[in-house]
Write an enzyme that holds these catalytic residues in place. Structure first.
Site, PDB file in Angstrom:
ATOM      1  N   HIS A  40       0.839  -1.203   0.000  1.00 55.34           N
ATOM      2  CA  HIS A  40       0.000   0.000   0.000  1.00 55.34           C
ATOM      3  C   HIS A  40       0.874   1.252   0.000  1.00 55.34           C
ATOM      4  CE1 HIS A  40      -3.432  -2.572   0.942  1.00 55.34           C
ATOM      5  NE2 HIS A  40      -4.219  -1.530   0.786  1.00 55.34           N
ATOM      6  N   LYS A  41       1.880   1.221   0.871  1.00 57.50           N
ATOM      7  CA  LYS A  41       2.776   2.360   1.012  1.00 57.50           C
ATOM      8  C   LYS A  41       3.501   2.657  -0.303  1.00 57.50           C
ATOM      9  CE  LYS A  41       6.165   3.433   4.563  1.00 57.50           C
ATOM     10  NZ  LYS A  41       6.906   2.825   5.673  1.00 57.50           N
TER      11      LYS A  41
END
Lengths: 201, 290
Positions: A40-41
């Site tokens: 996600h990051k």
């Protein structure tokens, strides 16, 4: 509450998503992609630098899962692939939904207010799969289509692209209408807790 | 004859496999009972999935859950058992091999160098070893892989001693309530009270492995366990946090002495898949899986 059962095929459309309400049960056939904290990051960082992701999430399912995979001479086999605790992704999920427009988030344990708002704004739902039921999940994965970021993020954190058939049952705990079944339940749990603590001898 | 080193190594690999793939029968039986006694189709469906998944795991010898955890070993090493400090090296090697062979998920991440890919750390702290030296000539060893989801909701509080037993009980209720849906309920709860900030957590973790539904030998502690089991289930978190079915399957508390100014309480929570396997290795190389 009447609980309905739905069968969705990816890419899933917004009208299909809008039919689902909290408590409903659904199954997905098509493509789901694993993504946990690191993925996600990284995806959000790439987007914000104006770079493209290796795969388009639009209309697909994002699966909060760090699977056990095994490589044979010719292909990847999914050994076990149950959901991970989604709450950790609450840090990123709203941006992820806004930038990449997946239709379904799959995980366990439910998610919070930021995700609820993004689901409502961009037409997405959260579906809960039984935590720990990693082999039931693996049975619904028909093919490992591809994998991205494996070298960099490692097996649990990279993007595994799965072709799934009737992946579920998934229980809608966040719908696209602003409702959150988990937070409703936790409000009651909290009420019970206060009562127990008050009366403790 | 196989050397004792190899016997120990092979036994550890076998224990890791057994722990990852087979849930103890009494837990499965309890989940079955809960399917019969609990109300609501949503909760029942979750519990049925757990049973079905555990059956597949046993048949196929694949891990029950993809999160095969951070691995701990609890050992009672006899004075006259032929292996001493080398046990650490053997454990490391067995863990690395088991990770490949079973396979287990590589769950050991170095903050700076990334995933070590073999479930060990560079510094020797992981897998975690709890070692007790005891009289005798055998080695008792328990493998306990514990998933991150329920470890993330485990907690410690240094209470003011003035809060007393009521404070302890309330903190346990608060800890489970705040774990909520996050750690794969129904939960097993281990509690350690007293000692120090670290000892109470170790006692809590070890308490998870006490015999299922057997209450403390101390009647005062036993009645607190009974009381808390009932109250924690009144929280109605339910199977997978969906408000139906059980919240807690079992709970054990360990008490020990504390500093007069401290009242440490550790609460270690396990998901429904509380995994562990034990073996006894004798001096002559005989192995009995318990």
């Amino acid at each position: 509450m009447t609980k309905l059962e739905y069968h969705l095929k990816t890419p899933i459309t917004e009208p299909e998503i809008n039919e689902l309400k909290i408590g409903d049960v659904f199954y997905i056939t098509g493509i789901i992609i694993t993504a946990r904290d690191e993925a996600h990051k990284k995806a959000i960082e790439l987007y914000e630098k104006g770079q493209r992701l290796p795969i388009d999430f639009k209309g697909l399912g994002v699966f909060h899962c760090g699977p056990i995979m095994k490589k044979t001479k010719t292909e990847w086999i999914t050994v076990a692939a149950g959901p991970t605790t989604s709450d950790r992704m609450e840090l990123f999920q709203d941006q992820f939904i806004e930038y990449f427009r997946p239709s379904v988030i799959i995980g366990k344990g439910g998610m919070g207010e930021r995700t609820v708002n993004a689901c409502q704004k961009f037409g997405c739902v959260y579906g809960a799969f039984t935590g720990g039921a990693a082999l039931l999940a693996a049975q619904r994965i028909k093919k490992v289509k591809s994998v991205y970021w494996l070298e960099e993020l490692g097996m649990p954190e990279c993007l595994w692209v799965y072709e799934v058939e009737k992946f579920g049952p998934l229980i809608v705990t966040i719908d696209s209408h602003g409702s959150n079944l988990t937070s409703d339940i936790m409000k009651r749990v909290n009420y019970q807790k206060e009562k127990i603590v008050r009366e403790m001898k | 004859m196989m050397s004792i080193d190899i016997i120990v190594e092979n036994t550890i690999i076998e224990l890791l496999k057994k722990a990852a793939t087979e849930l103890p029968n009494e837990y499965l039986q309890e989940i079955q009972n809960q399917i019969k006694s609990s109300e609501g189709e949503v909760g029942k469906a979750q519990l049925k999935s757990m049973i079905q998944n555990a059956e597949i795991a046993k048949d196929t010898q694949c891990p029950i859950c993809q999160d095969t955890g951070v691995i701990s070993f609890l050992m009672a090493l006899g004075d006259d058992f032929p292996i001493r400090s080398k046990i650490k090296e053997i454990i490391k090697k067995a863990t690395q091999k088991a990770t490949k062979e079973i396979p287990l998920r590589p769950n050991s991440v170095d903050m700076f160098k990334g995933n070590t890919c073999d479930n060990t750390s560079y510094d020797g702290y992981v897998p975690i070893i709890y070692l007790d030296i005891v009289p005798g000539d055998k080695l008792e060893i328990t493998a306990m892989p514990k998933g991150g989801g329920s470890s993330n909701v485990s907690t410690l509080k240094m209470l003011k001693p003035g809060l007393g037993l009521v404070g302890v009980k309330n903190f346990i209720v608060e800890a489970v309530a705040s774990a909520g849906s996050l750690g794969c309920p129904p939960y097993f709860v281990g509690v350690g009270v007293g000692g120090s900030e670290d000892l109470c957590m170790i006692l809590a973790k070890k308490a998870l492995l006490k015999p299922f539904k057997i209450r403390s030998f101390d009647s005062k502690v036993a009645s607190i366990e009974e009381e808390l089991l009932e109250k924690l289930n009144q929280l109605q978190i339910g199977a997978m946090g969906l408000a139906e079915g059980p919240t807690v399957l079992d709970l054990h508390i360990e008490f020990t002495a504390r500093h007069p100014a401290s009242l440490p309480v550790g609460v270690v929570i396990s998901c429904w898949a509380l995994r562990h396997a034990k073996a006894t290795i004798y001096k002559d190389g005989a192995v009995v899986f318990n």
